[in-house]
Design a protein around this motif. Structure first.
Motif, PDB file in Angstrom:
ATOM      1  N   TRP A 142      17.657  -9.928  -0.366  1.00 51.38           N
ATOM      2  CA  TRP A 142      16.940  -9.825  -1.574  1.00 51.38           C
ATOM      3  C   TRP A 142      16.068  -8.900  -1.897  1.00 51.38           C
ATOM      4  O   TRP A 142      15.844  -8.473  -3.209  1.00 51.38           O
ATOM      5  N   VAL A 143      15.200  -8.422  -1.108  1.00 53.83           N
ATOM      6  CA  VAL A 143      13.990  -7.438  -1.407  1.00 53.83           C
ATOM      7  C   VAL A 143      14.689  -5.988  -1.789  1.00 53.83           C
ATOM      8  O   VAL A 143      14.549  -5.373  -2.986  1.00 53.83           O
ATOM      9  N   PRO A 144      15.860  -5.434  -1.264  1.00 55.23           N
ATOM     10  CA  PRO A 144      16.576  -4.277  -1.601  1.00 55.23           C
ATOM     11  C   PRO A 144      17.339  -4.382  -2.897  1.00 55.23           C
ATOM     12  O   PRO A 144      17.254  -3.755  -3.814  1.00 55.23           O
ATOM     13  N   ALA A 145      17.735  -5.727  -2.941  1.00 52.58           N
ATOM     14  CA  ALA A 145      18.653  -5.911  -4.008  1.00 52.58           C
ATOM     15  C   ALA A 145      17.684  -6.090  -5.487  1.00 52.58           C
ATOM     16  O   ALA A 145      18.393  -5.741  -6.687  1.00 52.58           O
ATOM     17  N   SER A 146      16.491  -6.400  -5.416  1.00 55.41           N
ATOM     18  CA  SER A 146      15.520  -6.532  -6.381  1.00 55.41           C
ATOM     19  C   SER A 146      14.919  -5.238  -7.006  1.00 55.41           C
ATOM     20  O   SER A 146      14.407  -5.092  -7.720  1.00 55.41           O
ATOM     21  N   GLY A 147      15.207  -4.253  -5.987  1.00 60.27           N
ATOM     22  CA  GLY A 147      14.789  -2.920  -6.305  1.00 60.27           C
ATOM     23  C   GLY A 147      13.230  -2.545  -5.770  1.00 60.27           C
ATOM     24  O   GLY A 147      12.740  -1.500  -5.764  1.00 60.27           O
ATOM     25  N   LEU A 148      12.733  -3.709  -4.978  1.00 65.48           N
ATOM     26  CA  LEU A 148      11.445  -3.573  -4.698  1.00 65.48           C
ATOM     27  C   LEU A 148      11.181  -2.601  -3.469  1.00 65.48           C
ATOM     28  O   LEU A 148      10.346  -1.840  -3.462  1.00 65.48           O
ATOM     29  N   LEU A 149      11.940  -2.538  -2.382  1.00 67.74           N
ATOM     30  CA  LEU A 149      11.945  -1.677  -1.386  1.00 67.74           C
ATOM     31  C   LEU A 149      13.418  -1.320  -1.062  1.00 67.74           C
ATOM     32  O   LEU A 149      14.296  -1.904  -1.148  1.00 67.74           O
ATOM     33  N   LYS A 150      13.326  -0.156  -0.308  1.00 69.47           N
ATOM     34  CA  LYS A 150      14.785   0.319   0.460  1.00 69.47           C
ATOM     35  C   LYS A 150      15.097  -0.799   1.422  1.00 69.47           C
ATOM     36  O   LYS A 150      14.297  -1.228   2.155  1.00 69.47           O
ATOM     37  N   PRO A 151      16.088  -1.050   1.687  1.00 67.69           N
ATOM     38  CA  PRO A 151      16.803  -1.830   2.735  1.00 67.69           C
ATOM     39  C   PRO A 151      16.318  -1.362   4.167  1.00 67.69           C
ATOM     40  O   PRO A 151      15.911  -0.039   4.579  1.00 67.69           O
ATOM     41  N   ALA A 152      16.106  -2.240   5.198  1.00 65.92           N
ATOM     42  CA  ALA A 152      15.582  -2.198   6.539  1.00 65.92           C
ATOM     43  C   ALA A 152      16.043  -0.930   7.074  1.00 65.92           C
ATOM     44  O   ALA A 152      15.290  -0.175   7.859  1.00 65.92           O
ATOM     45  N   HIS A 153      17.280  -0.634   7.329  1.00 66.01           N
ATOM     46  CA  HIS A 153      18.076   0.395   7.930  1.00 66.01           C
ATOM     47  C   HIS A 153      17.459   1.838   7.499  1.00 66.01           C
ATOM     48  O   HIS A 153      17.873   2.728   8.044  1.00 66.01           O
ATOM     49  N   ARG A 154      16.800   1.664   6.418  1.00 67.48           N
ATOM     50  CA  ARG A 154      16.403   2.996   5.867  1.00 67.48           C
ATOM     51  C   ARG A 154      14.667   3.265   6.213  1.00 67.48           C
ATOM     52  O   ARG A 154      14.207   4.171   5.597  1.00 67.48           O
ATOM     53  N   HIS A 155      14.156   2.459   6.895  1.00 64.85           N
ATOM     54  CA  HIS A 155      13.139   2.520   7.525  1.00 64.85           C
ATOM     55  C   HIS A 155      12.788   2.828   8.965  1.00 64.85           C
ATOM     56  O   HIS A 155      13.958   2.610   9.691  1.00 64.85           O
ATOM     57  N   PRO A 156      11.859   3.389   9.487  1.00 63.16           N
ATOM     58  CA  PRO A 156      11.685   3.881  10.752  1.00 63.16           C
ATOM     59  C   PRO A 156      11.978   2.761  11.769  1.00 63.16           C
ATOM     60  O   PRO A 156      11.785   1.552  11.498  1.00 63.16           O
ATOM     61  N   LEU A 157      12.846   2.901  12.901  1.00 59.67           N
ATOM     62  CA  LEU A 157      13.178   1.993  13.894  1.00 59.67           C
ATOM     63  C   LEU A 157      11.806   1.167  14.316  1.00 59.67           C
ATOM     64  O   LEU A 157      11.961  -0.112  14.486  1.00 59.67           O
ATOM     65  N   ARG A 158      10.840   2.001  14.716  1.00 60.13           N
ATOM     66  CA  ARG A 158       9.570   1.428  15.118  1.00 60.13           C
ATOM     67  C   ARG A 158       9.102   0.170  14.319  1.00 60.13           C
ATOM     68  O   ARG A 158       8.556  -0.744  14.793  1.00 60.13           O
ATOM     69  N   ARG A 159       9.162   0.494  12.867  1.00 60.14           N
ATOM     70  CA  ARG A 159       8.594  -0.441  12.124  1.00 60.14           C
ATOM     71  C   ARG A 159       9.350  -1.694  11.956  1.00 60.14           C
ATOM     72  O   ARG A 159       9.052  -2.779  11.736  1.00 60.14           O
ATOM     73  N   ASN A 160      10.624  -1.555  12.164  1.00 59.20           N
ATOM     74  CA  ASN A 160      11.817  -2.482  12.170  1.00 59.20           C
ATOM     75  C   ASN A 160      11.544  -3.448  13.150  1.00 59.20           C
ATOM     76  O   ASN A 160      11.516  -4.528  13.126  1.00 59.20           O
ATOM     77  N   LEU A 161      11.359  -2.793  14.377  1.00 59.61           N
ATOM     78  CA  LEU A 161      10.854  -3.596  15.677  1.00 59.61           C
ATOM     79  C   LEU A 161       9.480  -4.391  15.367  1.00 59.61           C
ATOM     80  O   LEU A 161       9.764  -5.515  15.868  1.00 59.61           O
ATOM     81  N   LEU A 162       8.793  -3.593  14.811  1.00 54.52           N
ATOM     82  CA  LEU A 162       7.544  -4.709  14.637  1.00 54.52           C
ATOM     83  C   LEU A 162       8.018  -5.750  13.756  1.00 54.52           C
ATOM     84  O   LEU A 162       7.257  -6.869  14.046  1.00 54.52           O
ATOM     85  N   MET A 163       8.458  -5.464  12.623  1.00 57.50           N
ATOM     86  CA  MET A 163       8.778  -6.591  11.563  1.00 57.50           C
ATOM     87  C   MET A 163       9.674  -7.668  12.258  1.00 57.50           C
ATOM     88  O   MET A 163       9.284  -9.197  11.863  1.00 57.50           O
ATOM     89  N   ILE A 164      10.513  -7.214  13.202  1.00 53.39           N
ATOM     90  CA  ILE A 164      11.356  -8.481  13.957  1.00 53.39           C
ATOM     91  C   ILE A 164      10.383  -9.362  15.058  1.00 53.39           C
ATOM     92  O   ILE A 164      10.487 -10.358  14.839  1.00 53.39           O
ATOM     93  N   ALA A 165       9.498  -8.531  15.513  1.00 52.97           N
ATOM     94  CA  ALA A 165       8.541  -9.061  16.441  1.00 52.97           C
ATOM     95  C   ALA A 165       7.657  -9.910  15.679  1.00 52.97           C
ATOM     96  O   ALA A 165       7.414 -11.238  16.064  1.00 52.97           O
ATOM     97  N   ALA A 166       7.032  -9.587  14.411  1.00 51.58           N
ATOM     98  CA  ALA A 166       6.243 -10.489  13.767  1.00 51.58           C
ATOM     99  C   ALA A 166       7.050 -11.780  12.998  1.00 51.58           C
ATOM    100  O   ALA A 166       6.401 -12.814  13.105  1.00 51.58           O
TER     101      ALA A 166
END
Length: 170
Positions: free
Chosen positions: A112-136
């Motif tokens: 829903w976040v990328p579909a709404s145009g608010l942010l790009k999808p997670a796979h277009r963010h740095p891996l370390r940030r995605n790992l941080l978000m998954i851990a959180a």
């Protein structure tokens, strides 16, 4: 008696408390990111996007305190809403909660976040940030499940019987 409203309220309370643990985790992990990856975390980015701000917008007149408070409130409300939904599940152990947290992350940052145009999808963010978000989100989901169990236990036990059932803390 219809217990659904109480179950939803208990889940919302646990979801809000879990959001505090999640936020503390994300803040600590964000400090370990390389400098180029230390841009605002997604809740702040989402609220900024809703206000029409880009990540790179430098506006000295912007109300940073107001933006921070709006982010905190929105994040707590989202945690409460998704916590209430979790309380409807039959299986609600810590492992199920952690999996639910990752499901919320996936549905949000690939859905829903990328579909709404608010942010790009997670796979277009740095891996370390995605790992941080998954851990959180693992912390959020596990804390949600454990917190909900404690709330349910208190309502079924000590809070129902009254103060005579509470242990002496001295």
């Amino acid at each position: 008696m219809n217990r659904l409203p109480y179950r939803l309220l208990q889940g919302a309370i646990a979801g809000t408390a879990a959001t505090v643990a999640m936020t503390a985790t994300a803040r600590q992990l964000a400090r370990r990111l390389p400098a180029r990856d230390r841009y605002p975390l997604p809740p702040r980015e989402i609220i900024g996007a809703l206000r029409g701000e880009g990540r790179s917008v430098a506006d000295p007149g912007r109300d940073e305190a107001g933006l921070a408070n709006a982010t905190l409130i929105a994040h707590a409300l989202f945690g409460a809403a998704t916590g209430a939904l979790f309380a409807l599940q039959q299986r609600r152990g810590a492992g199920t909660g952690a999996a639910y947290g990752v499901t919320v992350w996936t549905a949000s940052y690939f859905g829903w976040v990328p579909a709404s145009g608010l942010l790009k999808p997670a796979h277009r963010h740095p891996l370390r940030r995605n790992l941080l978000m998954i851990a959180a989100h693992l912390v959020w989901g596990g804390t949600l499940a454990l917190g909900l169990r404690q709330i349910e236990g208190s309502v079924a036990g000590e809070l129902r019987r009254g103060t005579e059932a509470l242990p002496d803390l001295h």
